[in-house]
Design a protein around this motif. Structure first.
Motif, PDB file in Angstrom:
ATOM      1  N   ASP A   1      37.075  50.543  43.316  1.00 40.00           N
ATOM      2  CA  ASP A   1      35.781  49.989  43.710  1.00 40.00           C
ATOM      3  C   ASP A   1      35.016  49.484  42.502  1.00 40.00           C
ATOM      4  OD1 ASP A   1      36.300  50.448  46.369  1.00 40.00           O
ATOM      5  OD2 ASP A   1      35.190  52.329  46.447  1.00 40.00           O
ATOM      6  N   ALA A   2      35.099  50.201  41.391  1.00 44.91           N
ATOM      7  CA  ALA A   2      34.408  49.766  40.178  1.00 44.91           C
ATOM      8  C   ALA A   2      35.003  48.462  39.658  1.00 44.91           C
ATOM      9  CB  ALA A   2      34.477  50.855  39.104  1.00 44.91           C
ATOM     10  N   ALA A   3      36.316  48.317  39.741  1.00 49.42           N
ATOM     11  CA  ALA A   3      36.970  47.083  39.290  1.00 49.42           C
ATOM     12  C   ALA A   3      36.518  45.901  40.139  1.00 49.42           C
ATOM     13  CB  ALA A   3      38.487  47.238  39.342  1.00 49.42           C
ATOM     14  N   LEU A   4      36.454  46.104  41.447  1.00 50.04           N
ATOM     15  CA  LEU A   4      36.017  45.033  42.337  1.00 50.04           C
ATOM     16  C   LEU A   4      34.547  44.699  42.096  1.00 50.04           C
ATOM     17  CD1 LEU A   4      37.826  46.115  45.633  1.00 50.04           C
ATOM     18  CD2 LEU A   4      38.542  44.359  43.996  1.00 50.04           C
ATOM     19  N   GLU A   5      33.727  45.716  41.904  1.00 47.21           N
ATOM     20  CA  GLU A   5      32.305  45.485  41.606  1.00 47.21           C
ATOM     21  C   GLU A   5      32.149  44.697  40.315  1.00 47.21           C
ATOM     22  OE1 GLU A   5      30.235  49.256  41.678  1.00 47.21           O
ATOM     23  OE2 GLU A   5      30.943  49.649  43.718  1.00 47.21           O
ATOM     24  N   ASN A   6      32.963  45.014  39.318  1.00 51.99           N
ATOM     25  CA  ASN A   6      32.900  44.287  38.054  1.00 51.99           C
ATOM     26  C   ASN A   6      33.283  42.821  38.250  1.00 51.99           C
ATOM     27  OD1 ASN A   6      32.536  44.128  35.142  1.00 51.99           O
ATOM     28  ND2 ASN A   6      34.755  43.890  35.062  1.00 51.99           N
ATOM     29  N   LEU A   7      34.317  42.565  39.031  1.00 48.88           N
ATOM     30  CA  LEU A   7      34.717  41.184  39.307  1.00 48.88           C
ATOM     31  C   LEU A   7      33.612  40.429  40.057  1.00 48.88           C
ATOM     32  CD1 LEU A   7      38.470  41.718  40.202  1.00 48.88           C
ATOM     33  CD2 LEU A   7      37.568  40.466  38.227  1.00 48.88           C
ATOM     34  N   ALA A   8      32.892  41.118  40.918  1.00 50.46           N
ATOM     35  CA  ALA A   8      31.759  40.484  41.607  1.00 50.46           C
ATOM     36  C   ALA A   8      30.632  40.198  40.609  1.00 50.46           C
ATOM     37  CB  ALA A   8      31.263  41.371  42.742  1.00 50.46           C
ATOM     38  N   ARG A   9      30.400  41.132  39.709  1.00 54.40           N
ATOM     39  CA  ARG A   9      29.337  40.972  38.712  1.00 54.40           C
ATOM     40  C   ARG A   9      29.572  39.748  37.825  1.00 54.40           C
ATOM     41  NH1 ARG A   9      28.786  45.878  37.958  1.00 54.40           N
ATOM     42  NH2 ARG A   9      30.432  46.228  36.454  1.00 54.40           N
ATOM     43  N   ILE A  10      30.847  39.462  37.519  1.00 52.57           N
ATOM     44  CA  ILE A  10      31.137  38.314  36.646  1.00 52.57           C
ATOM     45  C   ILE A  10      31.418  37.033  37.441  1.00 52.57           C
ATOM     46  CG2 ILE A  10      31.918  39.764  34.735  1.00 52.57           C
ATOM     47  CD1 ILE A  10      34.831  39.003  35.512  1.00 52.57           C
ATOM     48  N   GLY A  11      31.223  37.085  38.764  1.00 53.60           N
ATOM     49  CA  GLY A  11      31.319  35.889  39.584  1.00 53.60           C
ATOM     50  C   GLY A  11      32.698  35.534  40.100  1.00 53.60           C
ATOM     51  N   GLN A  12      33.683  36.418  39.905  1.00 57.50           N
ATOM     52  CA  GLN A  12      35.036  36.136  40.409  1.00 57.50           C
ATOM     53  C   GLN A  12      35.173  36.474  41.895  1.00 57.50           C
ATOM     54  OE1 GLN A  12      35.942  34.173  37.608  1.00 57.50           O
ATOM     55  NE2 GLN A  12      37.912  34.816  38.383  1.00 57.50           N
ATOM     56  N   LEU A  13      34.356  37.430  42.355  1.00 53.34           N
ATOM     57  CA  LEU A  13      34.358  37.820  43.764  1.00 53.34           C
ATOM     58  C   LEU A  13      32.949  37.678  44.319  1.00 53.34           C
ATOM     59  CD1 LEU A  13      36.437  41.152  43.747  1.00 53.34           C
ATOM     60  CD2 LEU A  13      37.254  38.852  44.309  1.00 53.34           C
ATOM     61  N   ASP A  14      32.874  37.405  45.623  1.00 52.61           N
ATOM     62  CA  ASP A  14      31.598  37.379  46.337  1.00 52.61           C
ATOM     63  C   ASP A  14      31.601  38.529  47.326  1.00 52.61           C
ATOM     64  OD1 ASP A  14      30.790  34.957  45.117  1.00 52.61           O
ATOM     65  OD2 ASP A  14      31.829  33.774  46.657  1.00 52.61           O
ATOM     66  N   LYS A  15      30.457  39.207  47.457  1.00 49.05           N
ATOM     67  CA  LYS A  15      30.317  40.243  48.478  1.00 49.05           C
ATOM     68  C   LYS A  15      30.159  39.557  49.837  1.00 49.05           C
ATOM     69  CE  LYS A  15      28.687  44.476  46.471  1.00 49.05           C
ATOM     70  NZ  LYS A  15      29.555  45.360  47.219  1.00 49.05           N
ATOM     71  N   VAL A  16      30.857  40.084  50.835  1.00 49.11           N
ATOM     72  CA  VAL A  16      30.771  39.545  52.195  1.00 49.11           C
ATOM     73  C   VAL A  16      30.748  40.704  53.186  1.00 49.11           C
ATOM     74  CG1 VAL A  16      31.926  37.351  51.662  1.00 49.11           C
ATOM     75  CG2 VAL A  16      33.283  39.311  52.405  1.00 49.11           C
ATOM     76  N   PRO A  17      30.121  40.496  54.347  1.00 52.24           N
ATOM     77  CA  PRO A  17      30.166  41.548  55.363  1.00 52.24           C
ATOM     78  C   PRO A  17      31.551  41.600  55.999  1.00 52.24           C
ATOM     79  CG  PRO A  17      28.980  39.636  56.187  1.00 52.24           C
ATOM     80  CD  PRO A  17      29.301  39.358  54.742  1.00 52.24           C
ATOM     81  N   PHE A  18      31.989  42.789  56.340  1.00 51.28           N
ATOM     82  CA  PHE A  18      33.286  42.940  56.999  1.00 51.28           C
ATOM     83  C   PHE A  18      33.216  42.327  58.389  1.00 51.28           C
ATOM     84  CE2 PHE A  18      36.188  45.156  59.838  1.00 51.28           C
ATOM     85  CZ  PHE A  18      37.388  44.875  59.198  1.00 51.28           C
TER      86      PHE A  18
END
Length: 146
Positions: free
Chosen positions: A4-21
């Motif tokens: 989860d921390a790895a995914l959060e980090n990728l979101a923080r740097i703009g590689q991932l976007d948070k989306v609702p399930f």
């Protein structure tokens, strides 16, 4: 780094976007993977078509796994296919070695699509086998969705 921390980090740097399930979207992604995998195994299709179908199945499963964690890749950034595949170690627990194989298949797909390089029998078999393994993991993880 925990998943989860790895995914959060990728979101923080703009590689991932948070989306609702969305269970509907998850079902469509997994249905796409199943359909493409069926086409990949049809020997009457060309090697290039079969490879492309198997690769699309891999990507659809990887996208579904990201969605299950509340993310999608940021398509506005270059390398979103690579990010999707690399996230499999965090989303489905795929080993780093398998991620390397999947990334090599991604590179082969790019060579085929953009440079007209032929798909070898070995690459085709590997891509289909990897897609089948990911599908098994997804079924175990997500159950009968899709």
């Amino acid at each position: 780094m925990p998943s989860d921390a790895a995914l959060e980090n990728l979101a923080r740097i703009g590689q991932l976007d948070k989306v609702p399930f969305s269970s509907e979207l998850m079902a469509r992604m997994l249905a796409t993977a199943r359909s493409r995998l069926i086409d990949a195994q049809r020997s009457d299709n060309s090697a290039e078509t079969r490879f492309d179908c198997a690769y699309t199945a891999i990507r659809a499963i990887a996208d579904a796994a990201l969605l299950a964690h509340g993310y999608r890749t940021s398509t506005s950034k270059p390398g979103h296919h690579q990010t999707t595949i690399q996230c499999l170690s965090h989303t489905l627990g795929v080993s780093v070695g398998v991620v390397r194989v999947l990334d090599a298949l991604r590179k082969q797909r790019n060579l085929s699509d953009y440079d007209g390089e032929s798909i070898t029998d070995q690459a085709l078999v590997e891509c289909i086998e990897q897609a089948l393994r990911l599908q098994e993991l997804a079924v175990r993880r997500f159950g009968g969705q899709g």
